[in-house]
Design an enzyme around this catalytic site. Structure first.
Site, mmCIF file in Angstrom:
data_model
loop_
_atom_site.group_PDB
_atom_site.id
_atom_site.type_symbol
_atom_site.label_atom_id
_atom_site.label_comp_id
_atom_site.label_asym_id
_atom_site.label_seq_id
_atom_site.Cartn_x
_atom_site.Cartn_y
_atom_site.Cartn_z
ATOM 1 N N MET A 42 -6.873 66.081 9.226
ATOM 2 C CA MET A 42 -6.593 67.302 9.994
ATOM 3 C C MET A 42 -6.481 68.475 9.038
ATOM 4 O O MET A 42 -5.803 68.371 8.007
ATOM 5 C CB MET A 42 -5.284 67.156 10.763
ATOM 6 C CG MET A 42 -5.255 65.974 11.713
ATOM 7 S SD MET A 42 -3.694 65.922 12.597
ATOM 8 C CE MET A 42 -3.778 64.302 13.342
ATOM 9 N N ASP A 183 -8.980 56.872 21.469
ATOM 10 C CA ASP A 183 -7.954 57.274 20.502
ATOM 11 C C ASP A 183 -6.840 58.095 21.153
ATOM 12 O O ASP A 183 -7.092 59.157 21.718
ATOM 13 C CB ASP A 183 -8.654 58.103 19.398
ATOM 14 C CG ASP A 183 -7.748 58.446 18.235
ATOM 15 O OD1 ASP A 183 -6.581 58.027 18.224
ATOM 16 O OD2 ASP A 183 -8.240 59.127 17.310
HETATM 17 C C1 DX5 Z 1 -4.425 62.013 17.131
HETATM 18 C C2 DX5 Z 1 -5.094 61.000 16.229
HETATM 19 C C3 DX5 Z 1 -4.824 59.578 16.526
HETATM 20 C C4 DX5 Z 1 -3.423 59.100 16.444
HETATM 21 C C5 DX5 Z 1 -3.249 58.088 17.525
HETATM 22 O O1 DX5 Z 1 -5.018 63.258 16.965
HETATM 23 O O2 DX5 Z 1 -6.504 61.171 16.279
HETATM 24 O O3 DX5 Z 1 -5.675 58.737 15.761
HETATM 25 O O4 DX5 Z 1 -3.100 58.505 15.207
HETATM 26 O O5 DX5 Z 1 -1.961 57.737 17.491
HETATM 27 P P1 DX5 Z 1 -1.090 57.100 18.637
HETATM 28 O O6 DX5 Z 1 -1.513 55.667 18.746
HETATM 29 O O7 DX5 Z 1 0.242 57.299 18.081
HETATM 30 O O8 DX5 Z 1 -1.299 57.856 19.903
HETATM 31 ZN ZN ZN Z 2 -7.830 59.617 15.292
#
Ligand code: DX5
Ligand code: ZN
Length: 224
Positions: A42, A183
Site C-alpha cells: 500500500m 480478498d
Molecule cells: C485489504 C487487503 C487484504 C487484507 C485481508 O486491503 O488487501 O489482503 O489483508 O485481510 P482480512 O482477512 O483481515 O480481511
Molecule cells: Zn490483499
C-alpha cells in the site's frame, strides 16, 4: 505457462501478522500447506494506508517455498511492477482503477509477464465485473475485493457472492485457466459461501491468524 494449484486453497495475508511477526505468519501459512503467501503493498495514495513495499518482498520471498502473491494497491503500477518481479514476487496483482486507460493496463500486464511473474487484475467492490472482460485472455488471475482495499479486519460485503458468480462465468466462457481469488473479510461463514459461488483462492488474514490455530481456522474456511 499457466498458474496451476489445487483449488480451493488459501493465501494467508501477512498484513494480519504485523503484530505477531512475519516469521510467525510464514510458519502459520506453511503449517496449513498454503500454496501462496499474500503480501499487501500500500502506497498511502491509491489507498490511505501504507504497508509493505518492494524491500519487504526482497526480505521474505525466499524464506519459504510458497508463491509470493503480491497485491499492489498503488498508483501508477506500470512504473513499479518490474521492481516487484525482480524482488521475487511470483504473482503481481494490480488494480484496474489505478490505470487511467486501456493501454496502461496492457502495458502493466506485459511488464509483469516480461519480468517472469504471473499477472493478476484486481477490482474494488464498486467496479463493474464487465470491466475485466477486455483483459481476460492476457491475465492469469482475477482478484475480487470483498471489502474496500486499505485495511485488514473489515466485514465482507455480501453483494460479493453475486460478483464471484458473474466473474466465474466470464472466466469459464473465455479463459478457464484464469484463477479467481477473493480478498477481505474471509472467515468460517464467508469462506465456504465464496467457494460455493466459485472462488479458487481465498486471502485470509484476521480470521486465520485469530484465536484457535491456523490449522483449525483453515479447515473451517475450506469446510474440511
Ligand atoms: C485489504 C487487503 C487484504 C487484507 C485481508 O486491503 O488487501 O489482503 O489483508 O485481510 P482480512 O482477512 O483481515 O480481511
Ligand atoms: Zn490483499
Amino acid at each position: 505457462m499457466a498458474l496451476k494449484v489445487k483449488t480451493p486453497c488459501l493465501s494467508p495475508s501477512l498484513l494480519a501478522c504485523q503484530k505477531c511477526g512475519t516469521e510467525k505468519g510464514i510458519a502459520g501459512a506453511e503449517s496449513i500447506g498454503a500454496p501462496f503467501i499474500h503480501i499487501d503493498v500500500m502506497d498511502g495514495k491509491f489507498v490511505k494506508n501504507v504497508s509493505f513495499g518492494v524491500d519487504f518482498v526482497k526480505e521474505v520471498h525466499d524464506k519459504h517455498k510458497m508463491l509470493n502473491d503480491t497485491h499492489i494497491m498503488v498508483e501508477r503500477p506500470w512504473e513499479l511492477v518490474e521492481e516487484f518481479a525482480k524482488a521475487g514476487s511470483d504473482i503481481i496483482t494490480f488494480h484496474l482503477e489505478a490505470c487511467d486507460n486501456h493501454e496502461r493496463v496492457e502495458e502493466t500486464i506485459k511488464k509483469i509477464h516480461d519480468g517472469g511473474a504471473f499477472a493478476g487484475l484486481c477490482i474494488r467492490p464498486g467496479t463493474p465485473i464487465d470491466s475485466i472482460a477486455p483483459y481476460i485472455n492476457s491475465i492469469d488471475l482475477v482478484l475480487l475485493m470483498c471489502v474496500e482495499p486499505g485495511w485488514g479486519g473489515q466485514k465482507f460485503i455480501p453483494e460479493t457472492y453475486e460478483r464471484i458468480k458473474k466473474t466465474k462465468k466470464l472466466i469459464k466462457e473465455n479463459n478457464p485457466s484464469v484463477l479467481l481469488e477473493v480478498d477481505g473479510g474471509i472467515n468460517d461463514v464467508t469462506g465456504p459461501k465464496s467457494i460455493e459461488a466459485g472462488a479458487d483462492i481465498l486471502v485470509t488474514g484476521t480470521y486465520l491468524f485469530g484465536d484457535e490455530t491456523p490449522e483449525i481456522r483453515a479447515s473451517k474456511i475450506l469446510n474440511r
